[in-house]
Design a protein around this motif. Structure first.
Motif, mmCIF file in Angstrom:
data_model
loop_
_atom_site.group_PDB
_atom_site.id
_atom_site.type_symbol
_atom_site.label_atom_id
_atom_site.label_comp_id
_atom_site.label_asym_id
_atom_site.label_seq_id
_atom_site.Cartn_x
_atom_site.Cartn_y
_atom_site.Cartn_z
ATOM 1 N N PRO A 188 29.705 -35.754 43.594
ATOM 2 C CA PRO A 188 30.690 -35.736 42.053
ATOM 3 C C PRO A 188 29.752 -35.458 41.028
ATOM 4 C CG PRO A 188 30.720 -37.426 42.841
ATOM 5 C CD PRO A 188 29.518 -37.703 44.020
ATOM 6 N N ASP A 189 30.516 -34.639 40.134
ATOM 7 C CA ASP A 189 29.704 -34.655 38.734
ATOM 8 C C ASP A 189 31.189 -35.027 38.192
ATOM 9 O OD1 ASP A 189 28.011 -33.274 36.700
ATOM 10 O OD2 ASP A 189 27.698 -31.415 37.392
ATOM 11 N N ILE A 190 30.176 -35.041 36.418
ATOM 12 C CA ILE A 190 31.026 -35.431 35.215
ATOM 13 C C ILE A 190 31.798 -35.003 34.656
ATOM 14 C CG2 ILE A 190 28.751 -36.691 34.284
ATOM 15 C CD1 ILE A 190 31.672 -38.546 35.025
ATOM 16 N N GLN A 191 31.025 -33.599 34.397
ATOM 17 C CA GLN A 191 30.634 -32.568 33.451
ATOM 18 C C GLN A 191 32.774 -32.391 33.632
ATOM 19 O OE1 GLN A 191 27.710 -30.239 34.446
ATOM 20 N NE2 GLN A 191 27.171 -29.825 32.414
ATOM 21 N N ILE A 227 39.219 -21.007 28.166
ATOM 22 C CA ILE A 227 38.820 -22.317 29.042
ATOM 23 C C ILE A 227 38.764 -22.174 30.855
ATOM 24 C CG2 ILE A 227 38.409 -24.938 29.456
ATOM 25 C CD1 ILE A 227 38.674 -25.199 26.347
ATOM 26 N N ALA A 228 40.143 -22.075 30.793
ATOM 27 C CA ALA A 228 40.705 -21.387 32.013
ATOM 28 C C ALA A 228 39.732 -21.072 33.011
ATOM 29 C CB ALA A 228 41.445 -21.874 32.271
ATOM 30 N N ALA A 285 32.010 -23.508 28.714
ATOM 31 C CA ALA A 285 33.904 -24.355 28.564
ATOM 32 C C ALA A 285 33.045 -25.844 27.716
ATOM 33 C CB ALA A 285 33.528 -24.111 29.852
ATOM 34 N N LEU A 286 32.056 -26.591 27.470
ATOM 35 C CA LEU A 286 32.752 -27.777 26.891
ATOM 36 C C LEU A 286 33.079 -27.211 25.537
ATOM 37 C CD1 LEU A 286 33.021 -30.743 27.013
ATOM 38 C CD2 LEU A 286 30.637 -31.164 27.852
ATOM 39 N N LEU A 287 31.688 -26.783 25.600
ATOM 40 C CA LEU A 287 31.214 -25.977 23.746
ATOM 41 C C LEU A 287 32.576 -25.428 23.228
ATOM 42 C CD1 LEU A 287 28.805 -25.899 21.986
ATOM 43 C CD2 LEU A 287 28.345 -23.400 23.050
ATOM 44 N N ILE A 288 33.243 -24.299 24.230
ATOM 45 C CA ILE A 288 34.421 -24.457 23.340
ATOM 46 C C ILE A 288 35.334 -24.575 23.174
ATOM 47 C CG2 ILE A 288 35.968 -22.212 23.929
ATOM 48 C CD1 ILE A 288 34.431 -20.352 25.449
#
Lengths: 130, 89
Positions: free
Chosen positions: A68-71, B45-46, B64-67
């Motif tokens: 699994p990945d947390i991102q 993001i989607a 995606a996190l940056l956006i």
């Protein structure tokens, strides 16, 4: 073998559900009648839609890579925290600018003063006499 | 099955983005356009996450996190500007 088929079905279900929720949110934002109604669509429906898509992505990479990945969970958590803050600030901006509203959305929140919900300013009872 | 689901989801997200552009164009007031822009951030993001699924790579999640962060910060900044006439008081 059937294990993977079931997981693929779950991922496909989450993908389609996420797309449908995001589309319904944008549809509500386009078709409802005043700003306070339009605020409902993106803040609830689009947020749950992108949550579903991120869960599908997390499941897919968990299945293909084995760990699994947390991102994705981080993005989901961030969006679920910031969406109510954005909605609150946008609603306050709409009340502050006294946008037009239809008759059905004319309820008064109790904690706001009368001039903050778009009515005429009322003089403070301590001022203006004497 | 996964390919079909990905196509359907991509089509729905692209239609949602088209509806957002429509509201951004005709929006009668400034908060309407701001709301449309914020929803466009979330829908993009989607779209980026779906692109990562399509190309089978995990390199797009940082984008995606940056956006997500930039969208939240810019929406809050414009809201503060409209509310107070100033961003940092």
């Amino acid at each position: 073998m059937t294990h993977y088929v079931i997981l693929e079905g779950v991922i496909a279900f989450f993908l389609i559900a996420g797309g449908a929720f995001a589309f319904i949110g944008s549809l509500g934002m386009t078709h409802l009648r005043d700003f306070y109604m339009r605020l409902h669509g993106p803040t609830k429906s689009t947020t749950i839609g992108i949550g579903c898509i991120l869960i599908a992505s997390m499941l897919y990479f968990w299945v293909t890579e084995g760990k699994p990945d947390i991102q994705e969970l981080l993005i989901t958590l961030f969006l679920f925290i910031t969406a109510p803050v954005t909605a609150h600030l946008l609603a306050k901006t709409g009340l502050h600018l006294r946008l037009e509203h239809v008759e059905k959305t004319r309820g008064h929140p109790v904690e706001l003063r009368r001039e903050e919900v778009g009515e005429k300013p009322v003089p403070h009872p301590d001022k203006g006499h004497g | 099955m996964l390919d079909t689901a990905l196509w359907i989801s991509l089509a729905l997200i692209v239609m949602a983005l088209a509806l957002n552009v429509y509201r951004l164009t005709i929006g009668p007031s400034l908060p309407d356009r701001l709301l449309a822009l914020d929803t466009m951030y979330v829908n993009s993001i989607a779209l980026i996450v779906l692109l990562g699924l399509w190309l089978n790579t995990k390199h797009y999640f940082e984008a995606a996190l940056l956006i997500a962060m930039l969208g939240f910060i810019s929406t809050v900044a414009v809201c503060k500007y409209l509310l107070r006439g100033d961003i940092i008081e």
